[in-house]
Design a protein around this motif. Structure first.
Motif, short mmCIF file in Angstrom:
data_model
loop_
_atom_site.label_atom_id
_atom_site.label_comp_id
_atom_site.label_asym_id
_atom_site.label_seq_id
_atom_site.Cartn_x
_atom_site.Cartn_y
_atom_site.Cartn_z
N LEU A 1 30.34 45.42 39.16
CA LEU A 1 31.68 45.23 39.49
C LEU A 1 32.05 45.20 37.85
CD1 LEU A 1 32.17 42.51 42.45
CD2 LEU A 1 33.19 44.62 42.06
N ILE A 2 31.87 44.18 36.78
CA ILE A 2 31.93 44.38 35.85
C ILE A 2 32.32 46.12 35.26
CG2 ILE A 2 32.15 43.89 33.49
CD1 ILE A 2 30.23 40.86 34.67
N ALA A 3 31.12 46.84 35.18
CA ALA A 3 31.34 48.06 34.72
C ALA A 3 32.24 48.85 35.53
CB ALA A 3 30.00 48.79 34.66
N THR A 4 32.68 48.02 36.35
CA THR A 4 33.61 49.15 36.94
C THR A 4 34.94 48.86 36.52
OG1 THR A 4 33.45 48.19 39.22
CG2 THR A 4 32.46 50.58 39.22
N PHE A 5 35.08 47.60 36.53
CA PHE A 5 36.31 47.74 36.28
C PHE A 5 36.78 47.24 34.70
CE2 PHE A 5 39.18 44.79 39.50
CZ PHE A 5 37.84 44.93 40.27
N GLN A 6 35.36 47.33 33.53
CA GLN A 6 35.63 47.53 32.82
C GLN A 6 35.66 48.87 32.19
OE1 GLN A 6 35.25 45.97 29.58
NE2 GLN A 6 33.54 44.45 30.21
N GLY A 7 35.30 49.95 33.43
CA GLY A 7 35.16 51.50 33.59
C GLY A 7 36.28 52.07 32.70
N PHE A 8 36.06 53.03 31.52
CA PHE A 8 37.03 53.32 30.59
C PHE A 8 36.42 54.77 30.30
CE2 PHE A 8 38.92 54.40 26.44
CZ PHE A 8 40.87 54.48 26.88
N ASP A 9 35.36 54.33 29.45
CA ASP A 9 34.83 55.61 29.13
C ASP A 9 34.25 56.80 29.82
OD1 ASP A 9 34.51 53.96 26.87
OD2 ASP A 9 33.20 54.21 26.57
N LEU A 10 34.08 56.16 30.96
CA LEU A 10 34.30 57.51 31.81
C LEU A 10 35.08 57.91 32.13
CD1 LEU A 10 31.01 55.86 33.57
CD2 LEU A 10 30.97 58.20 32.17
N VAL A 11 36.21 57.54 32.71
CA VAL A 11 37.68 57.92 33.06
C VAL A 11 37.86 58.69 31.68
CG1 VAL A 11 39.31 57.13 33.99
CG2 VAL A 11 37.44 55.76 34.47
N TYR A 12 38.34 58.14 30.47
CA TYR A 12 38.68 58.39 29.57
C TYR A 12 38.60 59.55 29.69
CZ TYR A 12 40.78 59.06 24.60
OH TYR A 12 41.20 60.01 23.43
N PHE B 1 41.77 51.50 32.18
CA PHE B 1 42.35 52.35 31.37
C PHE B 1 44.27 52.20 31.77
CE2 PHE B 1 44.06 57.03 31.38
CZ PHE B 1 43.24 57.29 30.64
N LEU B 2 44.65 51.80 32.92
CA LEU B 2 46.42 51.35 32.76
C LEU B 2 46.60 50.75 31.78
CD1 LEU B 2 48.71 52.12 34.41
CD2 LEU B 2 47.89 50.03 35.94
N VAL B 3 45.78 49.26 31.92
CA VAL B 3 46.13 48.67 30.48
C VAL B 3 45.66 49.09 29.43
CG1 VAL B 3 45.02 46.40 29.03
CG2 VAL B 3 45.14 46.77 31.66
N TYR B 4 45.29 50.53 28.99
CA TYR B 4 44.89 51.07 27.53
C TYR B 4 46.10 51.71 27.61
CZ TYR B 4 43.66 54.92 24.40
OH TYR B 4 44.04 56.27 24.60
N ARG B 5 46.34 52.73 28.62
CA ARG B 5 47.71 53.14 28.50
C ARG B 5 48.59 52.63 28.70
NH1 ARG B 5 51.03 56.29 32.02
NH2 ARG B 5 50.08 54.81 33.89
N THR B 6 49.36 51.52 29.17
CA THR B 6 50.30 50.70 29.00
C THR B 6 50.70 50.21 27.52
OG1 THR B 6 50.07 50.50 31.03
CG2 THR B 6 51.12 48.49 29.94
N ALA B 7 49.45 49.29 26.74
CA ALA B 7 49.73 49.33 25.70
C ALA B 7 50.14 50.54 24.68
CB ALA B 7 49.24 48.46 25.33
N PHE B 8 49.42 51.39 24.59
CA PHE B 8 48.42 52.14 23.13
C PHE B 8 49.91 53.59 24.07
CE2 PHE B 8 45.81 48.75 22.89
CZ PHE B 8 45.80 48.52 21.68
N ALA B 9 49.78 53.41 24.82
CA ALA B 9 50.19 55.28 24.85
C ALA B 9 52.08 54.17 25.21
CB ALA B 9 50.27 56.25 26.21
N THR C 1 49.78 41.30 31.03
CA THR C 1 49.70 40.61 32.38
C THR C 1 48.88 41.66 33.47
OG1 THR C 1 52.49 41.19 31.88
CG2 THR C 1 52.15 40.08 34.27
N ILE C 2 49.57 43.19 33.29
CA ILE C 2 48.04 43.32 33.75
C ILE C 2 46.65 43.43 33.90
CG2 ILE C 2 47.59 45.83 34.72
CD1 ILE C 2 50.11 47.01 33.89
N ALA C 3 46.24 43.15 32.98
CA ALA C 3 44.75 42.80 32.22
C ALA C 3 44.85 41.56 33.07
CB ALA C 3 44.61 42.35 30.66
N TYR C 4 45.56 40.47 32.73
CA TYR C 4 45.69 38.94 33.60
C TYR C 4 45.14 39.05 35.39
CZ TYR C 4 45.12 35.38 30.83
OH TYR C 4 44.56 34.09 29.60
N ALA C 5 45.65 39.59 35.39
CA ALA C 5 46.09 40.09 37.23
C ALA C 5 44.22 40.79 37.41
CB ALA C 5 46.79 40.94 37.64
#
Lengths: 270, 301
Positions: B230-241, B257-265, B274-278
């Motif tokens: 669960l942690i690996a999939t919720f962390q899931g970033f590198d593979l998706v990227y 990935f959504l948190v990353y895109r919302t903040a950095f893109a 907010t999304i990160a907290y949810a």
């Protein structure tokens, strides 16, 4: 259970099939890295194109990526070995107020996903003036809870009489740590070193956030940039991928035992 | 967790007055803990709180002031189709990876548990993807999944939102296989042999022994493997990227990935927080459910 000799063990059928699925992508990666461009769609290289490697390495500043990754990874490994050992020693051997509370809070942070901490951590790095520097890659990761837990668990298995005897002989706590505890912790330190190395070498998200150009990029970042430029040239891309993946695989092959021991520790802790 | 004190040693310690020694210990402990706590405090614990504060602002990541907007971000999130999509994607991804992880990890570990030739070799092979970087393996799989790639079977794996999520799930399960095998193998080796001997004397079949001894005794490890997944999939970033960049059409846009895109893109740091907290609330909720379902690890007795 009666084992009839000479009949092949049927378990090897399942395990062999699973191994094949595991290894096939690696085989394809290495094979493709040696193919020439016109033969890239063939399953197997018709002749070995070793020239792909120098070509890929000169197509992007891989030497610089390697240097950055090596500095970052060594910094993280050294940091974990020193800072985690000190903290683990306090938790395993010293009596102080709130010891169990502080330890429980640290363990709970292992559940926290990176995306929850990365925005303020990024902001902090920018405000410290570390953005796009080695400091940004290293300092925020100098200590980690996993290493503290592994070392503390191991230290607790060491007989207390050893430090008590040294204490009576007049040795200070830090001398005991350095001369008695650390030498006995070598297996646990090896485990922490392997995990930290693999973490550093393969890390991607944090370096992506805090670096801006080739001067500070790590190998994994460089590979991802390379991918976006060299998509139509799978032979060069796979040569680059091999170069990015090999150090972690080599470390694993040599230190497999320390790694498995670390995982066994995680399990028995439950 | 219980910390054990060796009683016999206390006779030796009386050489130094107890109170002075303890105070000295506190100072030494403070010195030992300071460096690690400074790093973890500044870059993990403080950010957990700071993200909560950010989630109440419309900060863009650059300005010095944080415009306070109250719960507006949370209201926006509740109605945001991108967030809802990401939630569904993350849950499906998490379920797929953990189910595949438990079944394949347990199955192969059971096969490897009884004496077998080539154990070290198999274990080494299964571990290869675990130690290889996500970017490297995703780069390879991306080619394997292409319509004219060697394993595509004529399907456009990464071009269809649902198939792309299946691809991502398979890739993740493949990458974590060795980890689950080794974890289960450790737990299997800790099961006392006399339990099996007693069951065999009672005439229990191999399947019944697996069902009634092995699987219940592995519950704590299953809890751990699911948590890890669960942690690996919720962390899931590198593979998706590296595999899909969250696409196509958001089909693989996991929360990380959504948190990353919302903040950095998009530069919406406040909303990303907010999304990160949810997302974190969801990780905690699922971990708690997992804990309850596994009987809180109480079955060790």
């Amino acid at each position: 259970m009666v084992v009839t000799p000479r009949r092949p063990d049927p378990r090897h059928l399942v395990l062999g099939a699973a191994s094949l699925v595991t290894v096939a992508p690696f085989a394809w990666m290495v094979a493709t890295s040696l193919k020439s461009l016109p033969n890239v769609q063939h399953m197997w290289p018709l002749e070995f194109e070793w020239g792909n490697y120098p070509e890929a390495l000169s197509a992007a500043p891989f030497a610089r990526y390697y240097l950055n990754t090596a500095v970052m990874t060594l910094g993280i490994v050294a940091g974990h070995l020193i800072l985690d050992t000190l903290a683990a020693y306090a938790f395993a051997r010293l009596r102080f107020p709130l010891r169990n509370t502080i330890f429980a809070v640290l363990v709970a942070t292992m559940l926290v996903p990176t995306f929850l901490t990365m925005l303020p951590a990024f902001d902090l790095v920018v405000r410290m003036g570390w953005y796009d520097s080695w400091a940004a890659l290293i300092v925020p990761r100098l200590a980690d809870v996993f290493g503290i837990v592994v070392l503390r668990t191991y230290m607790q298995t060491l007989p207390r009489e050893l430090d008590e005897a040294a204490l009576v002989d007049g040795a200070g706590r830090m001398r005991i740590l350095w001369h008695v505890v650390v030498p006995l912790c070598r297996p646990a330190l090896a485990t922490v070193a392997v995990f930290s190395f693999l973490f550093g070498w393969n890390d991607f998200l944090w370096p992506l956030l805090v670096t801006a150009d080739d001067a500070t990029r790590t190998v994994q970042l460089g590979l991802s940039v390379f991918t976006s430029k060299y998509g139509p040239y799978p032979h060069l891309l796979m040569a680059g991928t091999v170069v990015a993946a090999v150090p972690a695989i080599v470390i694993f092959l040599f230190l497999q035992k320390a790694l498995v021991r670390g995982l066994a520790g995680t399990g028995s802790k439950e | 967790m219980i910390t054990t004190q060796v009683a016999g040693a206390s006779a030796l310690r009386r050489a130094v007055p107890a109170r002075r020694r303890r105070r000295g210990d506190t100072w030494t402990a403070a010195l030992c803990l300071a460096p690690a706590l400074a790093v973890i405090g500044a870059f993990v614990i403080y950010p957990i709180v700071a993200t909560g504060r950010l989630s109440l602002t419309s900060w863009n990541g650059a300005t010095p002031e944080l415009p306070f907007v109250g719960l507006a971000n949370y209201a926006e999130m509740a109605a945001d189709p991108e967030f809802r999509n990401s939630l569904v994607v993350t849950i499906l991804y998490g379920l797929g990876v953990t189910v595949l992880g438990v079944v394949s990890g347990l199955g192969l570990a059971v096969l490897l548990n009884a004496p077998i030739r080539g154990l070290a070799l198999y274990r080494g092979i299964f571990f290869l993807p675990v130690v290889t970087s996500s970017i490297a393996v995703a780069t390879v799989w991306k080619y394997l999944f292409e319509p004219d790639g060697p394993f595509s079977a004529g399907l456009n794996w990464l071009g269809d939102p649902s198939l792309a999520l299946v691809s991502l799930t398979l890739l993740t399960a493949w990458k974590q296989l060795g980890l689950n095998v080794v974890l289960y193998l450790t737990a299997l080796q800790a099961i006392p042999a006399h339990l099996y001997e007693a069951a065999a004397l009672d005439g229990a079949t191999r399947w019944r022994r697996l069902r009634h001894i092995t699987i219940p005794l592995l519950a704590p490890m299953t809890f751990f493997v699911i948590l890890e997944g669960l942690i690996a999939t919720f962390q899931g970033f590198d593979l998706v990227y590296a595999l899909t960049q969250g696409g196509p059409l958001g089909g693989t846009e996991v929360l990380g990935f959504l948190v990353y895109r919302t903040a950095f893109a998009s530069g919406e740091f406040g909303y990303a927080a907010t999304i990160a907290y949810a997302g974190f609330a969801l990780v905690l909720g699922l971990s708690w459910m997992n804990w309850r379902l596994q009987g809180g690890g109480a079955r060790w007795s």
